[in-house]
Design an enzyme around this catalytic site. Structure first.
Site, PDB file in Angstrom:
ATOM      1  N   ARG A   1       6.455  17.249  20.948  1.00 32.47           N
ATOM      2  CA  ARG A   1       5.803  18.901  19.896  1.00 32.47           C
ATOM      3  C   ARG A   1       7.086  19.065  18.630  1.00 32.47           C
ATOM      4  O   ARG A   1       6.664  20.082  18.013  1.00 32.47           O
ATOM      5  CB  ARG A   1       6.181  19.594  20.659  1.00 32.47           C
ATOM      6  CG  ARG A   1       4.813  19.705  21.985  1.00 32.47           C
ATOM      7  CD  ARG A   1       4.907  20.780  23.165  1.00 32.47           C
ATOM      8  NE  ARG A   1       3.863  21.869  22.758  1.00 32.47           N
ATOM      9  CZ  ARG A   1       2.919  23.090  22.910  1.00 32.47           C
ATOM     10  NH1 ARG A   1       3.173  23.076  23.755  1.00 32.47           N
ATOM     11  NH2 ARG A   1       2.212  23.513  22.573  1.00 32.47           N
TER      12      ARG A   1
ATOM     13  N   GLU B   1       9.030  25.399  21.985  1.00 29.64           N
ATOM     14  CA  GLU B   1      10.106  24.094  21.786  1.00 29.64           C
ATOM     15  C   GLU B   1      10.566  23.685  20.789  1.00 29.64           C
ATOM     16  O   GLU B   1      11.119  22.811  20.291  1.00 29.64           O
ATOM     17  CB  GLU B   1       9.018  22.513  22.054  1.00 29.64           C
ATOM     18  CG  GLU B   1       8.877  22.558  23.864  1.00 29.64           C
ATOM     19  CD  GLU B   1       7.826  23.267  24.418  1.00 29.64           C
ATOM     20  OE1 GLU B   1       7.439  22.731  25.340  1.00 29.64           O
ATOM     21  OE2 GLU B   1       7.106  23.653  23.063  1.00 29.64           O
TER      22      GLU B   1
ATOM     23  N   LYS C   1      -0.569  35.919  40.313  1.00 26.65           N
ATOM     24  CA  LYS C   1       0.498  34.693  39.795  1.00 26.65           C
ATOM     25  C   LYS C   1       0.634  34.098  42.158  1.00 26.65           C
ATOM     26  O   LYS C   1       0.740  34.840  42.440  1.00 26.65           O
ATOM     27  CB  LYS C   1       1.419  33.704  39.526  1.00 26.65           C
ATOM     28  CG  LYS C   1       1.423  32.748  39.820  1.00 26.65           C
ATOM     29  CD  LYS C   1       2.646  31.944  39.003  1.00 26.65           C
ATOM     30  CE  LYS C   1       2.531  30.731  38.594  1.00 26.65           C
ATOM     31  NZ  LYS C   1       3.681  30.215  37.720  1.00 26.65           N
TER      32      LYS C   1
END
Length: 634
Positions: free
Chosen positions: A395, A367, A281
């Site tokens: 969610r 979540e 990244k």
């Protein structure tokens, strides 16, 4: 940019030599740093997938071959290779979306900007292809962070069940979501990166795989069974292959030759394949590579040479106020613990984690699990605070309802980025929470109007031991304090009808929700200029409706609610119902966000388009009062 400007579609890549492809990758990185630094956006993730995206588009024939991106914030390179090279308006009104957008290109198949969903899309598309007699592969690009979500594992279980459906799962393994990826899966991928034997893999399978929801125990028993024997543990890809998934890798995600070779093999396999790619990244940009927090996952406007912000945020953020108060509460109460779903820094829990490392739990992008784990923590005698973006709590609604509220557990949810957020588009506007949470019995929901109220209401929330509590606040900078001039019940009066002392009934009661308080006071000023009297009240806790509100409303001719939430089932609807239940028969007008998926634009632009500005609200309220006056005169 001599090469990049010649790329108008993926097939233009076919004519490039290996040397030109390497040069193109460098041009793309230069373009990303130059352009994204002007607008802000997801920089680090895209710098990490340059070669991977080039290889994907050389091996697969998009859009015939469906190439899907999980989360989608790493799709900038994909946009460049599919003819979208004007980044001047990135994430602004009329410009490119920061995520895949089907309105932009036939190459954008899905617009999922919530994580861990791509494998389910891929499973469904592959099944559709099979039923329709198509043999084109479906390619799903998913990060190691998104693989921490339970939904990804549920999909993987189904994908592996069909040996003749071509699904290529490209694992973009950069060891990070926002921050370093955590958990058993992360440890396993590390094993695949480094192992020369089977001890670490076997240990991972025993300690972690059995904790995987739904399929973990079965997978471990399959791996450990006598059918193939322990010799197969020597190769750590054994887990995937015994599940029914061909494994290729690990592959250097920045080696174009190796990537193309691996992806070509995967394309020809004819069944489900995992291609495990190791990427970095922020690759190629020194400022990102040296940023330990998130490798420039998302940036504002920055100096391209240094990576430093060009201008400050102009004040304190709501998130920083929450962060400070959480640390203060942590020092006062040993029972308070923090939970994050792979967003420790974005939601402001990093200072709490630094102060109380044993009392912070990062569960990965999961979540649903976070909420029910919080229920377990509360059952065990602690008070968990789950800090999450408002849009992501959607969610886990069932877990809030059935695992926390049904059990009357003291769990606090702090919803960052509530209301209109703007530039990330429809999926990130936190405009649903005050509607969907209205149906949860016993839940209490606070909407602070300023920093002082955020501190106070967070403290009130964690005192509740027998019900879930929610504190929601906006993205960006906190405005100045909005003082109360009085109280009615548990509500704060922000503006009192000037004729109240003389016993005259005011025209309008303005119910101000959260950070829109300054705007509501401006509405009152604009109405006063037209000779219309008003009272402005902040309920503070918008669920349940304060019992004193109907009596206060009865002292007015009209009730107006103003909220940074969808109009359907929101605070306005709850207030109207409370008035009906109390036999207070008054006109009620609710101002909020229309129940639409809003295109990306700045917050002020969206508020203006939806009529959530002081002049718009004042004009419509004045027209209503005028109609009432005409009716009375008639």
């Amino acid at each position: 940019m001599a090469l990049l400007t010649r790329i108008r579609g993926p097939r233009d890549l076919d004519r490039l030599t290996p040397g030109q492809l390497t040069a193109l990758a460098q041009e793309i990185r230069t373009f990303l740093v130059t352009e994204v630094s002007k607008t802000g956006g997801h920089l680090g993730p895209n710098l990490g997938v340059v070669e991977l995206t080039i290889a994907l588009h050389r091996v697969f024939d998009s859009p015939r071959d469906r190439v899907l991106f999980d989360t989608g914030h790493q799709s900038y390179v994909h946009k460049l290779l599919t003819g979208r090279q004007d980044f001047s308006g990135l994430r602004t009104k009329g410009g490119l979306s920061g995520y895949p957008s089907r309105a932009e290109s036939e190459h954008d198949v899905i617009e999922n900007s919530h994580a861990s969903t791509v494998l389910s899309y891929a499973d469904g598309l592959a099944k559709a292809n099979q039923l329709l007699g198509k043999h084109d592969p479906v390619v799903a690009v998913i990060g190691d962070g998104a693989l921490t979500g339970g939904m990804a594992w549920e999909a993987l279980n189904n994908i592996a069940d069909a040996k003749d459906r071509p699904v290529v799962i490209v694992v973009n393994d950069n060891e990070r979501s926002y921050s370093p990826t955590i958990g058993g899966l992360a440890n396993h991928l590390a094993t695949l990166r480094t192992t020369q034997g089977y001890e670490r893999f076997l240990s991972w399978g025993k300690d972690a795989l059995q904790r995987t929801p739904v399929v973990g125990q079965q997978l471990f028993e399959t791996l450990h069974g006598a059918k193939k024997g322990l010799k197969d543990f020597i190769a750590p890809q054994g887990m995937f292959e015994d599940l029914g998934l061909k494994y290729i890798g690990p592959i250097d995600g920045h080696d174009l030759t190796a990537l193309e070779s691996a992806l070509t093999k995967a394309r020809g396999f004819g069944g489900p394949v995992i291609v495990h790619c190791l990427t970095e990244k922020g690759r190629g940009y020194h400022a990102a590579e040296n940023n330990d927090e998130d490798r420039f996952h998302a940036v504002g406007v920055i100096h391209p040479e240094t990576g430093l912000p060009i201008k400050s945020g102009g004040g304190r953020s709501w998130t920083s106020v929450f962060a400070e108060e959480m640390v203060a509460l942590g020092h006062e109460r040993e029972d308070i613990v923090g939970i994050t779903a792979a967003m420790l820094h974005p939601v402001g829990l990093a200072p709490f984690a630094e102060a109380f490392p044993e009392r912070i739990f990062d569960v990965g992008i999961a979540e649903q699990h976070a909420v029910t784990s919080a229920a377990g923590l509360a059952t065990g005698g602690l008070h968990p605070v789950f800090a999450v973006y408002a849009t992501f709590l959607n969610r886990a609604f069932d877990q809030v309802l059935m695992d926390v509220a049904l059990h009357k557990l003291g769990v606090t949810f702090t919803l960052d980025r509530a209301g209109v957020t703007g530039d990330d588009g429809a999926s990130h506007n936190g405009m649903w929470d005050m509607s969907i949470l209205q149906v949860v019995p016993g839940l209490r929901l606070a909407a602070p109007r300023d920093a002082d109220q955020l501190r106070a209401q967070l403290r009130e929330a964690v005192e509740v031991k027998d019900a879930p509590t929610v504190v929601r606040y906006s993205k960006g900078t906190v405005g100045p304090a909005v003082p109360a001039v009085g109280k009615v019940g548990g509500m704060d009066l922000l503006r009192v009808n000037p004729d109240a002392e003389e016993g005259r009934r005011a025209d309008v009661l303005i119910v101000s929700v959260g950070a829109l308080a300054p705007m509501c006071l401006e509405v009152a000023d604009l109405l006063a200029a037209r000779g219309i009297t008003s009272t402005v009240v902040d309920p503070r806790w918008v669920k349940p409706v304060d019992p004193a509100l109907p009596s206060l409303a009865a002292e007015h001719r009209v009730v107006v609610t103003v909220e940074d939430n969808g109009r359907v089932g929101g605070v306005g609807a709850a207030v109207a119902q409370a008035l009906r239940d109390a036999d207070v028969d008054l006109p009620v007008r609710d101002f909020g966000i229309p129940q639409e998926f809003l295109d990306h634009a700045s917050r002020p632009e969206i508020l203006a388009e939806t009529g959530l500005t002081a002049p718009d609200v004042a004009r419509r309220v004045a027209a209503l009062v005028s109609r009432l006056d005409v009716t009375v005169e008639a």
